[in-house]
Scaffold this active site. Sequence first.
Site, PDB file in Angstrom:
ATOM      1  CG  HIS A  27      56.580  33.360  87.294  1.00  0.00           C
ATOM      2  ND1 HIS A  27      56.205  32.175  86.715  1.00  0.00           N
ATOM      3  CD2 HIS A  27      57.905  33.222  87.556  1.00  0.00           C
ATOM      4  CE1 HIS A  27      57.245  31.371  86.622  1.00  0.00           C
ATOM      5  NE2 HIS A  27      58.290  31.994  87.118  1.00  0.00           N
ATOM      6  NE  ARG A  75      59.090  26.067  86.488  1.00  0.00           N
ATOM      7  CZ  ARG A  75      59.724  27.221  86.290  1.00  0.00           C
ATOM      8  NH1 ARG A  75      59.564  28.215  87.150  1.00  0.00           N
ATOM      9  NH2 ARG A  75      60.520  27.391  85.255  1.00  0.00           N
ATOM     10  CD  GLU A  94      53.026  31.055  87.031  1.00  0.00           C
ATOM     11  OE1 GLU A  94      53.734  31.469  86.081  1.00  0.00           O
ATOM     12  OE2 GLU A  94      53.505  30.722  88.119  1.00  0.00           O
TER      13      GLU A  94
END
Length: 591
Positions: A304, A253, A282
């Site tokens: 990610h 995270r 993001e």
Amino acid sequence: MAPSALLPTPPSPISVPDPVPRILVPERLSPEGLALLRSSGFKVDTPPPPPSPEALLAQIPAYDALIVRSETKVTAGVLAAAGRRLRVVARAGVGVDNIDVDAATARGVVVVNSPSGNVVAAAEHTIALLLACARNVCRADAGMKAGRWERGRLVGVEIARKTLGVVGLGKVGMKVARMAKGLGMRVLVFDPYASKEVAGQAGVELRDELGVLLPEVDFLTVHTPLLVSTANLLGEKELRSMKKTARVLNVERGGVYNEEALLRALDEGWIAGAGLDVFTSEPPVEGSVAAKLAAHPKVVSTPHLGASTVEAQENVSIDVCTQVVEILKGGLPTAAVNAPLILPEEYRRLQPFVRLVERMGSLYTQHFAERGGMVGGRRFELVYHGELAGMNNTRPLFAALVKGLVSSISDLGGRDVNIVNATLVARERGIAIDEKHVRDGGTVPPVYASAVTLRSLAPGQEGGEQVIEGYVSGNAIFISKLDRFRANFVPEGTLLVLHNYDEPGKIGNVGMVLGKHGVNINFMQVAALESGTDKAAAAAAPPVVDRLVDSESRAAREALMILGVAGDITEELLGELGKADGILHVSLVRL
């Protein structure tokens, strides 16, 4: 298979069929998961992803379930806009920081995730970043594509015999540790909740403090959720304490590392490099610290991708979709974030008891409702006997009782009750439930290893106690006591429960009435008064006293005739049975 006490209840005559549940999937989900939802008979809408906050607020009131990944923000406002219809929010992944779990819990909405579906993918991506950082893979690739041969400038380091620090020894952290051991690395772990025995079995070394671990490692990977306690876990102080040759990794995270401190550490040479898959924003906002990190020459950055494998997407999709199907059918989720953890062994042991308790609740409402036993405003005791009394997590049993009590008096047949909102539903209907654990066996016959007693009493009322007892044998469930009568029957199907005087000819007369109306008898049992029942209490039983014959001998022969029947049970049939001589009361029960 989820416990049937949290599965659909066949609709009772007064239930109103609910519309087909609708599910909103505003982000990409694997076709396998969508197919599972549709094959279960639900309507599934997949608008172009992702929806704007305004669009989600407008759409959500029409849905029973919402399945998201990481882009959709399920705020308290969204949950409020959903009203009472929304029953479950599912996160196709591990983290739920984009969902207001507290607001969901307050509204009785189940939040589920898939804590295991992407473990392998995330661990493998961590190792991929580790190797890419160690051998300058990305810089070499970019140089080759630009026509540069920079072999002399891109000398890397070997990872064998190096030390990897792992912060957080959960599923992903453990997988990474084992992979690293396989690559010949020494692994140190910091996790205040980790078991020394488990760490020893995995061949890793525990450190009591993060500050002790950091100076020892050549590579550092963090596998903790983003919480108040873990936000900015690694800041300037921690990064300065590391070796100048160390490299850090993050596939968990964004925000666990303080991004400003990490950028300075790279610029000023406190550490040698980083592999980052996650960021605080993001995609990173142009000009932000996250964007500068993603573009930094000492950073291997990916968008990610930790869970972005075909296998992981299928796994998490099928996992959360299976849970959504179970919940919409009234089932028990396997990974509810806002419900107590149900361990596999507990799940197996509780399964038949959850079914039993639900049936007891439904039997109570249908049998006692016309006899002064309405559910609202009554106090209930749910008593666990024997081995069952030793179970600490009985939340599913509590929910099963609430579901059973309201199933025949609610439009949804109790299918909207789950382990998260059961307390809320009970409070709204004025139902008070106390759970008791009787570990010494109490009054339960020793033949039952575990048993359950449901006892009800109207507040401030003397006497008038209503009791149902049941037990489990193997996977079968039985009712062993109904009110003042000892019995032994399976609570399923359509039942006629006749309170009558046990006199010659009664069974034959009842059989003739049912036959005349075309109703078949599947089974029959006569339940006698419990030994030692007080005759005065028997004579004073429910509001049928005006029909009792003033005879002690006849009152002492009261019994219940319990019939499992098949056929059309009409009001005319019930009326004819109720008017027969010696029949005190007739209950129609559908289980």
